[in-house]
Design a protein around this motif. Structure first.
Motif, PDB file in Angstrom:
ATOM      1  N   GLY A  95     -21.506   2.580  27.685  1.00 36.77           N
ATOM      2  CA  GLY A  95     -21.861   1.604  26.677  1.00 36.77           C
ATOM      3  C   GLY A  95     -23.145   0.907  27.104  1.00 36.77           C
ATOM      4  N   PRO A  96     -23.549  -0.174  26.438  1.00 36.89           N
ATOM      5  CA  PRO A  96     -24.786  -0.873  26.796  1.00 36.89           C
ATOM      6  C   PRO A  96     -24.712  -1.452  28.210  1.00 36.89           C
ATOM      7  N   ILE A  97     -25.836  -1.434  28.909  1.00 34.02           N
ATOM      8  CA  ILE A  97     -25.957  -2.070  30.225  1.00 34.02           C
ATOM      9  C   ILE A  97     -26.766  -3.344  30.039  1.00 34.02           C
ATOM     10  N   LEU A  98     -26.221  -4.463  30.514  1.00 34.78           N
ATOM     11  CA  LEU A  98     -26.829  -5.771  30.284  1.00 34.78           C
ATOM     12  C   LEU A  98     -27.133  -6.462  31.596  1.00 34.78           C
ATOM     13  N   PRO A  99     -28.179  -7.315  31.616  1.00 35.36           N
ATOM     14  CA  PRO A  99     -28.406  -8.149  32.790  1.00 35.36           C
ATOM     15  C   PRO A  99     -27.208  -9.074  32.981  1.00 35.36           C
ATOM     16  N   GLN A 100     -26.859  -9.334  34.231  1.00 41.94           N
ATOM     17  CA  GLN A 100     -25.629 -10.085  34.485  1.00 41.94           C
ATOM     18  C   GLN A 100     -25.888 -11.575  34.697  1.00 41.94           C
ATOM     19  N   ALA A 101     -26.732 -12.171  33.869  1.00 35.96           N
ATOM     20  CA  ALA A 101     -26.936 -13.610  33.930  1.00 35.96           C
ATOM     21  C   ALA A 101     -26.558 -14.270  32.622  1.00 35.96           C
ATOM     22  N   ARG A 102     -25.865 -13.539  31.745  1.00 33.17           N
ATOM     23  CA  ARG A 102     -25.402 -14.119  30.493  1.00 33.17           C
ATOM     24  C   ARG A 102     -24.163 -14.961  30.755  1.00 33.17           C
ATOM     25  N   HIS A 103     -24.097 -16.137  30.139  1.00 33.11           N
ATOM     26  CA  HIS A 103     -22.938 -17.003  30.313  1.00 33.11           C
ATOM     27  C   HIS A 103     -21.831 -16.525  29.397  1.00 33.11           C
ATOM     28  N   ARG A 104     -20.669 -16.171  29.950  1.00 33.08           N
ATOM     29  CA  ARG A 104     -19.555 -15.675  29.155  1.00 33.08           C
ATOM     30  C   ARG A 104     -18.384 -16.632  29.210  1.00 33.08           C
ATOM     31  N   ALA A 105     -17.389 -16.358  28.387  1.00 26.76           N
ATOM     32  CA  ALA A 105     -16.296 -17.296  28.198  1.00 26.76           C
ATOM     33  C   ALA A 105     -15.377 -17.401  29.409  1.00 26.76           C
ATOM     34  N   SER A 106     -15.246 -16.340  30.214  1.00 25.04           N
ATOM     35  CA  SER A 106     -14.316 -16.390  31.334  1.00 25.04           C
ATOM     36  C   SER A 106     -14.729 -17.471  32.319  1.00 25.04           C
ATOM     37  N   PRO A 107     -13.806 -18.330  32.761  1.00 23.88           N
ATOM     38  CA  PRO A 107     -14.173 -19.449  33.633  1.00 23.88           C
ATOM     39  C   PRO A 107     -14.590 -18.982  35.007  1.00 23.88           C
TER      40      PRO A 107
END
Length: 325
Positions: free
Chosen positions: A82-94
């Motif tokens: 699937g898509p590969i994304l930079p890992q600095a996006r803020h996501r919902a998991s605490p």
């Protein structure tokens, strides 16, 4: 197959890609997802490897493997990411609470970011022109190149409540993200006066002082990292020398060559906000790589794959020296 034979097959398929898939640029994609496969090596035994093929969708694998005989196909490890994304996006998991808080002295694994970025990870410490500096990604410390040398770096990052009052460092050196194949997504920021750090405060104790120059990987080599979102996790290296890793940044797609692929031993090895983490080898705690991207699919557990750049390449690109303690 022998590792040299795997490299030869990788070169043949890479040439086939170049003929059938013209190299696109970030500005020329118009928001369309990148589908060109990435190709690397999966260690399977000492001196032996399978060809690692990573594709966004199943159809890309079919195109790439057409015409290969059954013997060659048996030596190919294909995974859909699937898509590969930079890992600095803020996501919902605490995130782990201790890593998202304002923390002094600074230690590896903390939330950190440019003022225009949500949050990434303080991977470790280096010396740049004799000064102690924090190491992370371009897209964490320099906002994908939108930032400028001299900009403030905050701890914690803005997504974790960081403000101008939380400034800890000054952006000092950035590896630019280009339209052609990149080797690293990296940047460093020198510590501001009065800001203290403990480079050796890492789960399990300080990392090694020597960064391996080149990566000889055993099958299922186990590694670890500590990151702002998922904390301390363990994984295994599943592919090396991976070319054509296409990462979908905010300004478009940037492609990376000679990357390392990792999957978690149990669940995901990394998630959004872990960008910038330094990855070390479990057996001898040698610092190996700088994490910068990941996918939501792929791997034995289906929890996704993590991509990282060899730390030796990162340091050479930035002109920095690793600091372990």
């Amino acid at each position: 197959m022998l590792i040299d034979s795997a490299r030869e097959l990788k070169a043949r398929l890479s040439a086939r890609l170049a003929e059938g898939f013209p190299l696109a640029t970030a500005s020329g994609l118009g928001g369309r997802p990148w589908t060109r496969p990435a190709i690397g090596l999966t260690p399977v035994a000492p001196g032996r490897a399978h060809l690692a093929i990573r594709v966004a969708v199943e159809d890309d694998a079919r195109v790439l493997l057409t015409g290969l005989d059954d013997v060659v196909r048996a030596e190919v490890d294909v995974r859909v990411t699937g898509p590969i994304l930079p890992q600095a996006r803020h996501r919902a998991s605490p995130p782990p609470a201790d890593l998202q808080r304002r923390t002094r002295p600074l230690v590896p694994g903390l939330s950190v970011a440019h003022a225009a970025v949500s949050a990434g990870t303080l991977g470790g410490f280096v010396r740049l022109d004799g000064r102690l500096a924090v190491l992370s990604n371009n897209h964490v410390l320099a906002a994908e190149g939108a930032g400028a040398v001299g900009d403030a770096v905050l701890q914690p990052g803005p997504a974790d409540g960081g403000t101008a009052a939380d400034r800890v460092a000054t952006l000092a050196a950035v590896a630019p993200l280009t339209d052609g194949p990149n080797r690293v997504d990296a940047a460093v920021a020198t510590l501001d006066e009065g800001v203290t750090a403990e480079p050796g405060d890492v789960p399990g104790g300080p990392l090694g002082a020597a960064v391996p120059d080149g990566l000889e990987v055993e099958p299922d080599e186990e590694v670890e990292k500590v990151g702002r979102t998922t904390g301390h996790t363990r994984g295994r290296i599943t592919a090396v020398e991976v070319d054509g890793v296409a990462v979908q940044y905010d300004d478009g797609v940037h492609v990376f060559d000679d990357q390392i692929e990792i999957e978690g031993l149990s669940g995901a090895f990394s998630s959004g906000g872990d960008s910038g983490s330094v990855i070390w080898r479990s057996s001898d705690r040698a610092p190996l790589a700088l994490l910068f991207a990941g996918s939501g699919r792929g791997g034995r557990t289906g929890a996704g794959l993590t991509f990282a750049s060899p730390l030796s390449t990162v340091l050479a690109t930035l002109g920095a020296e690793w600091v372990a303690t």
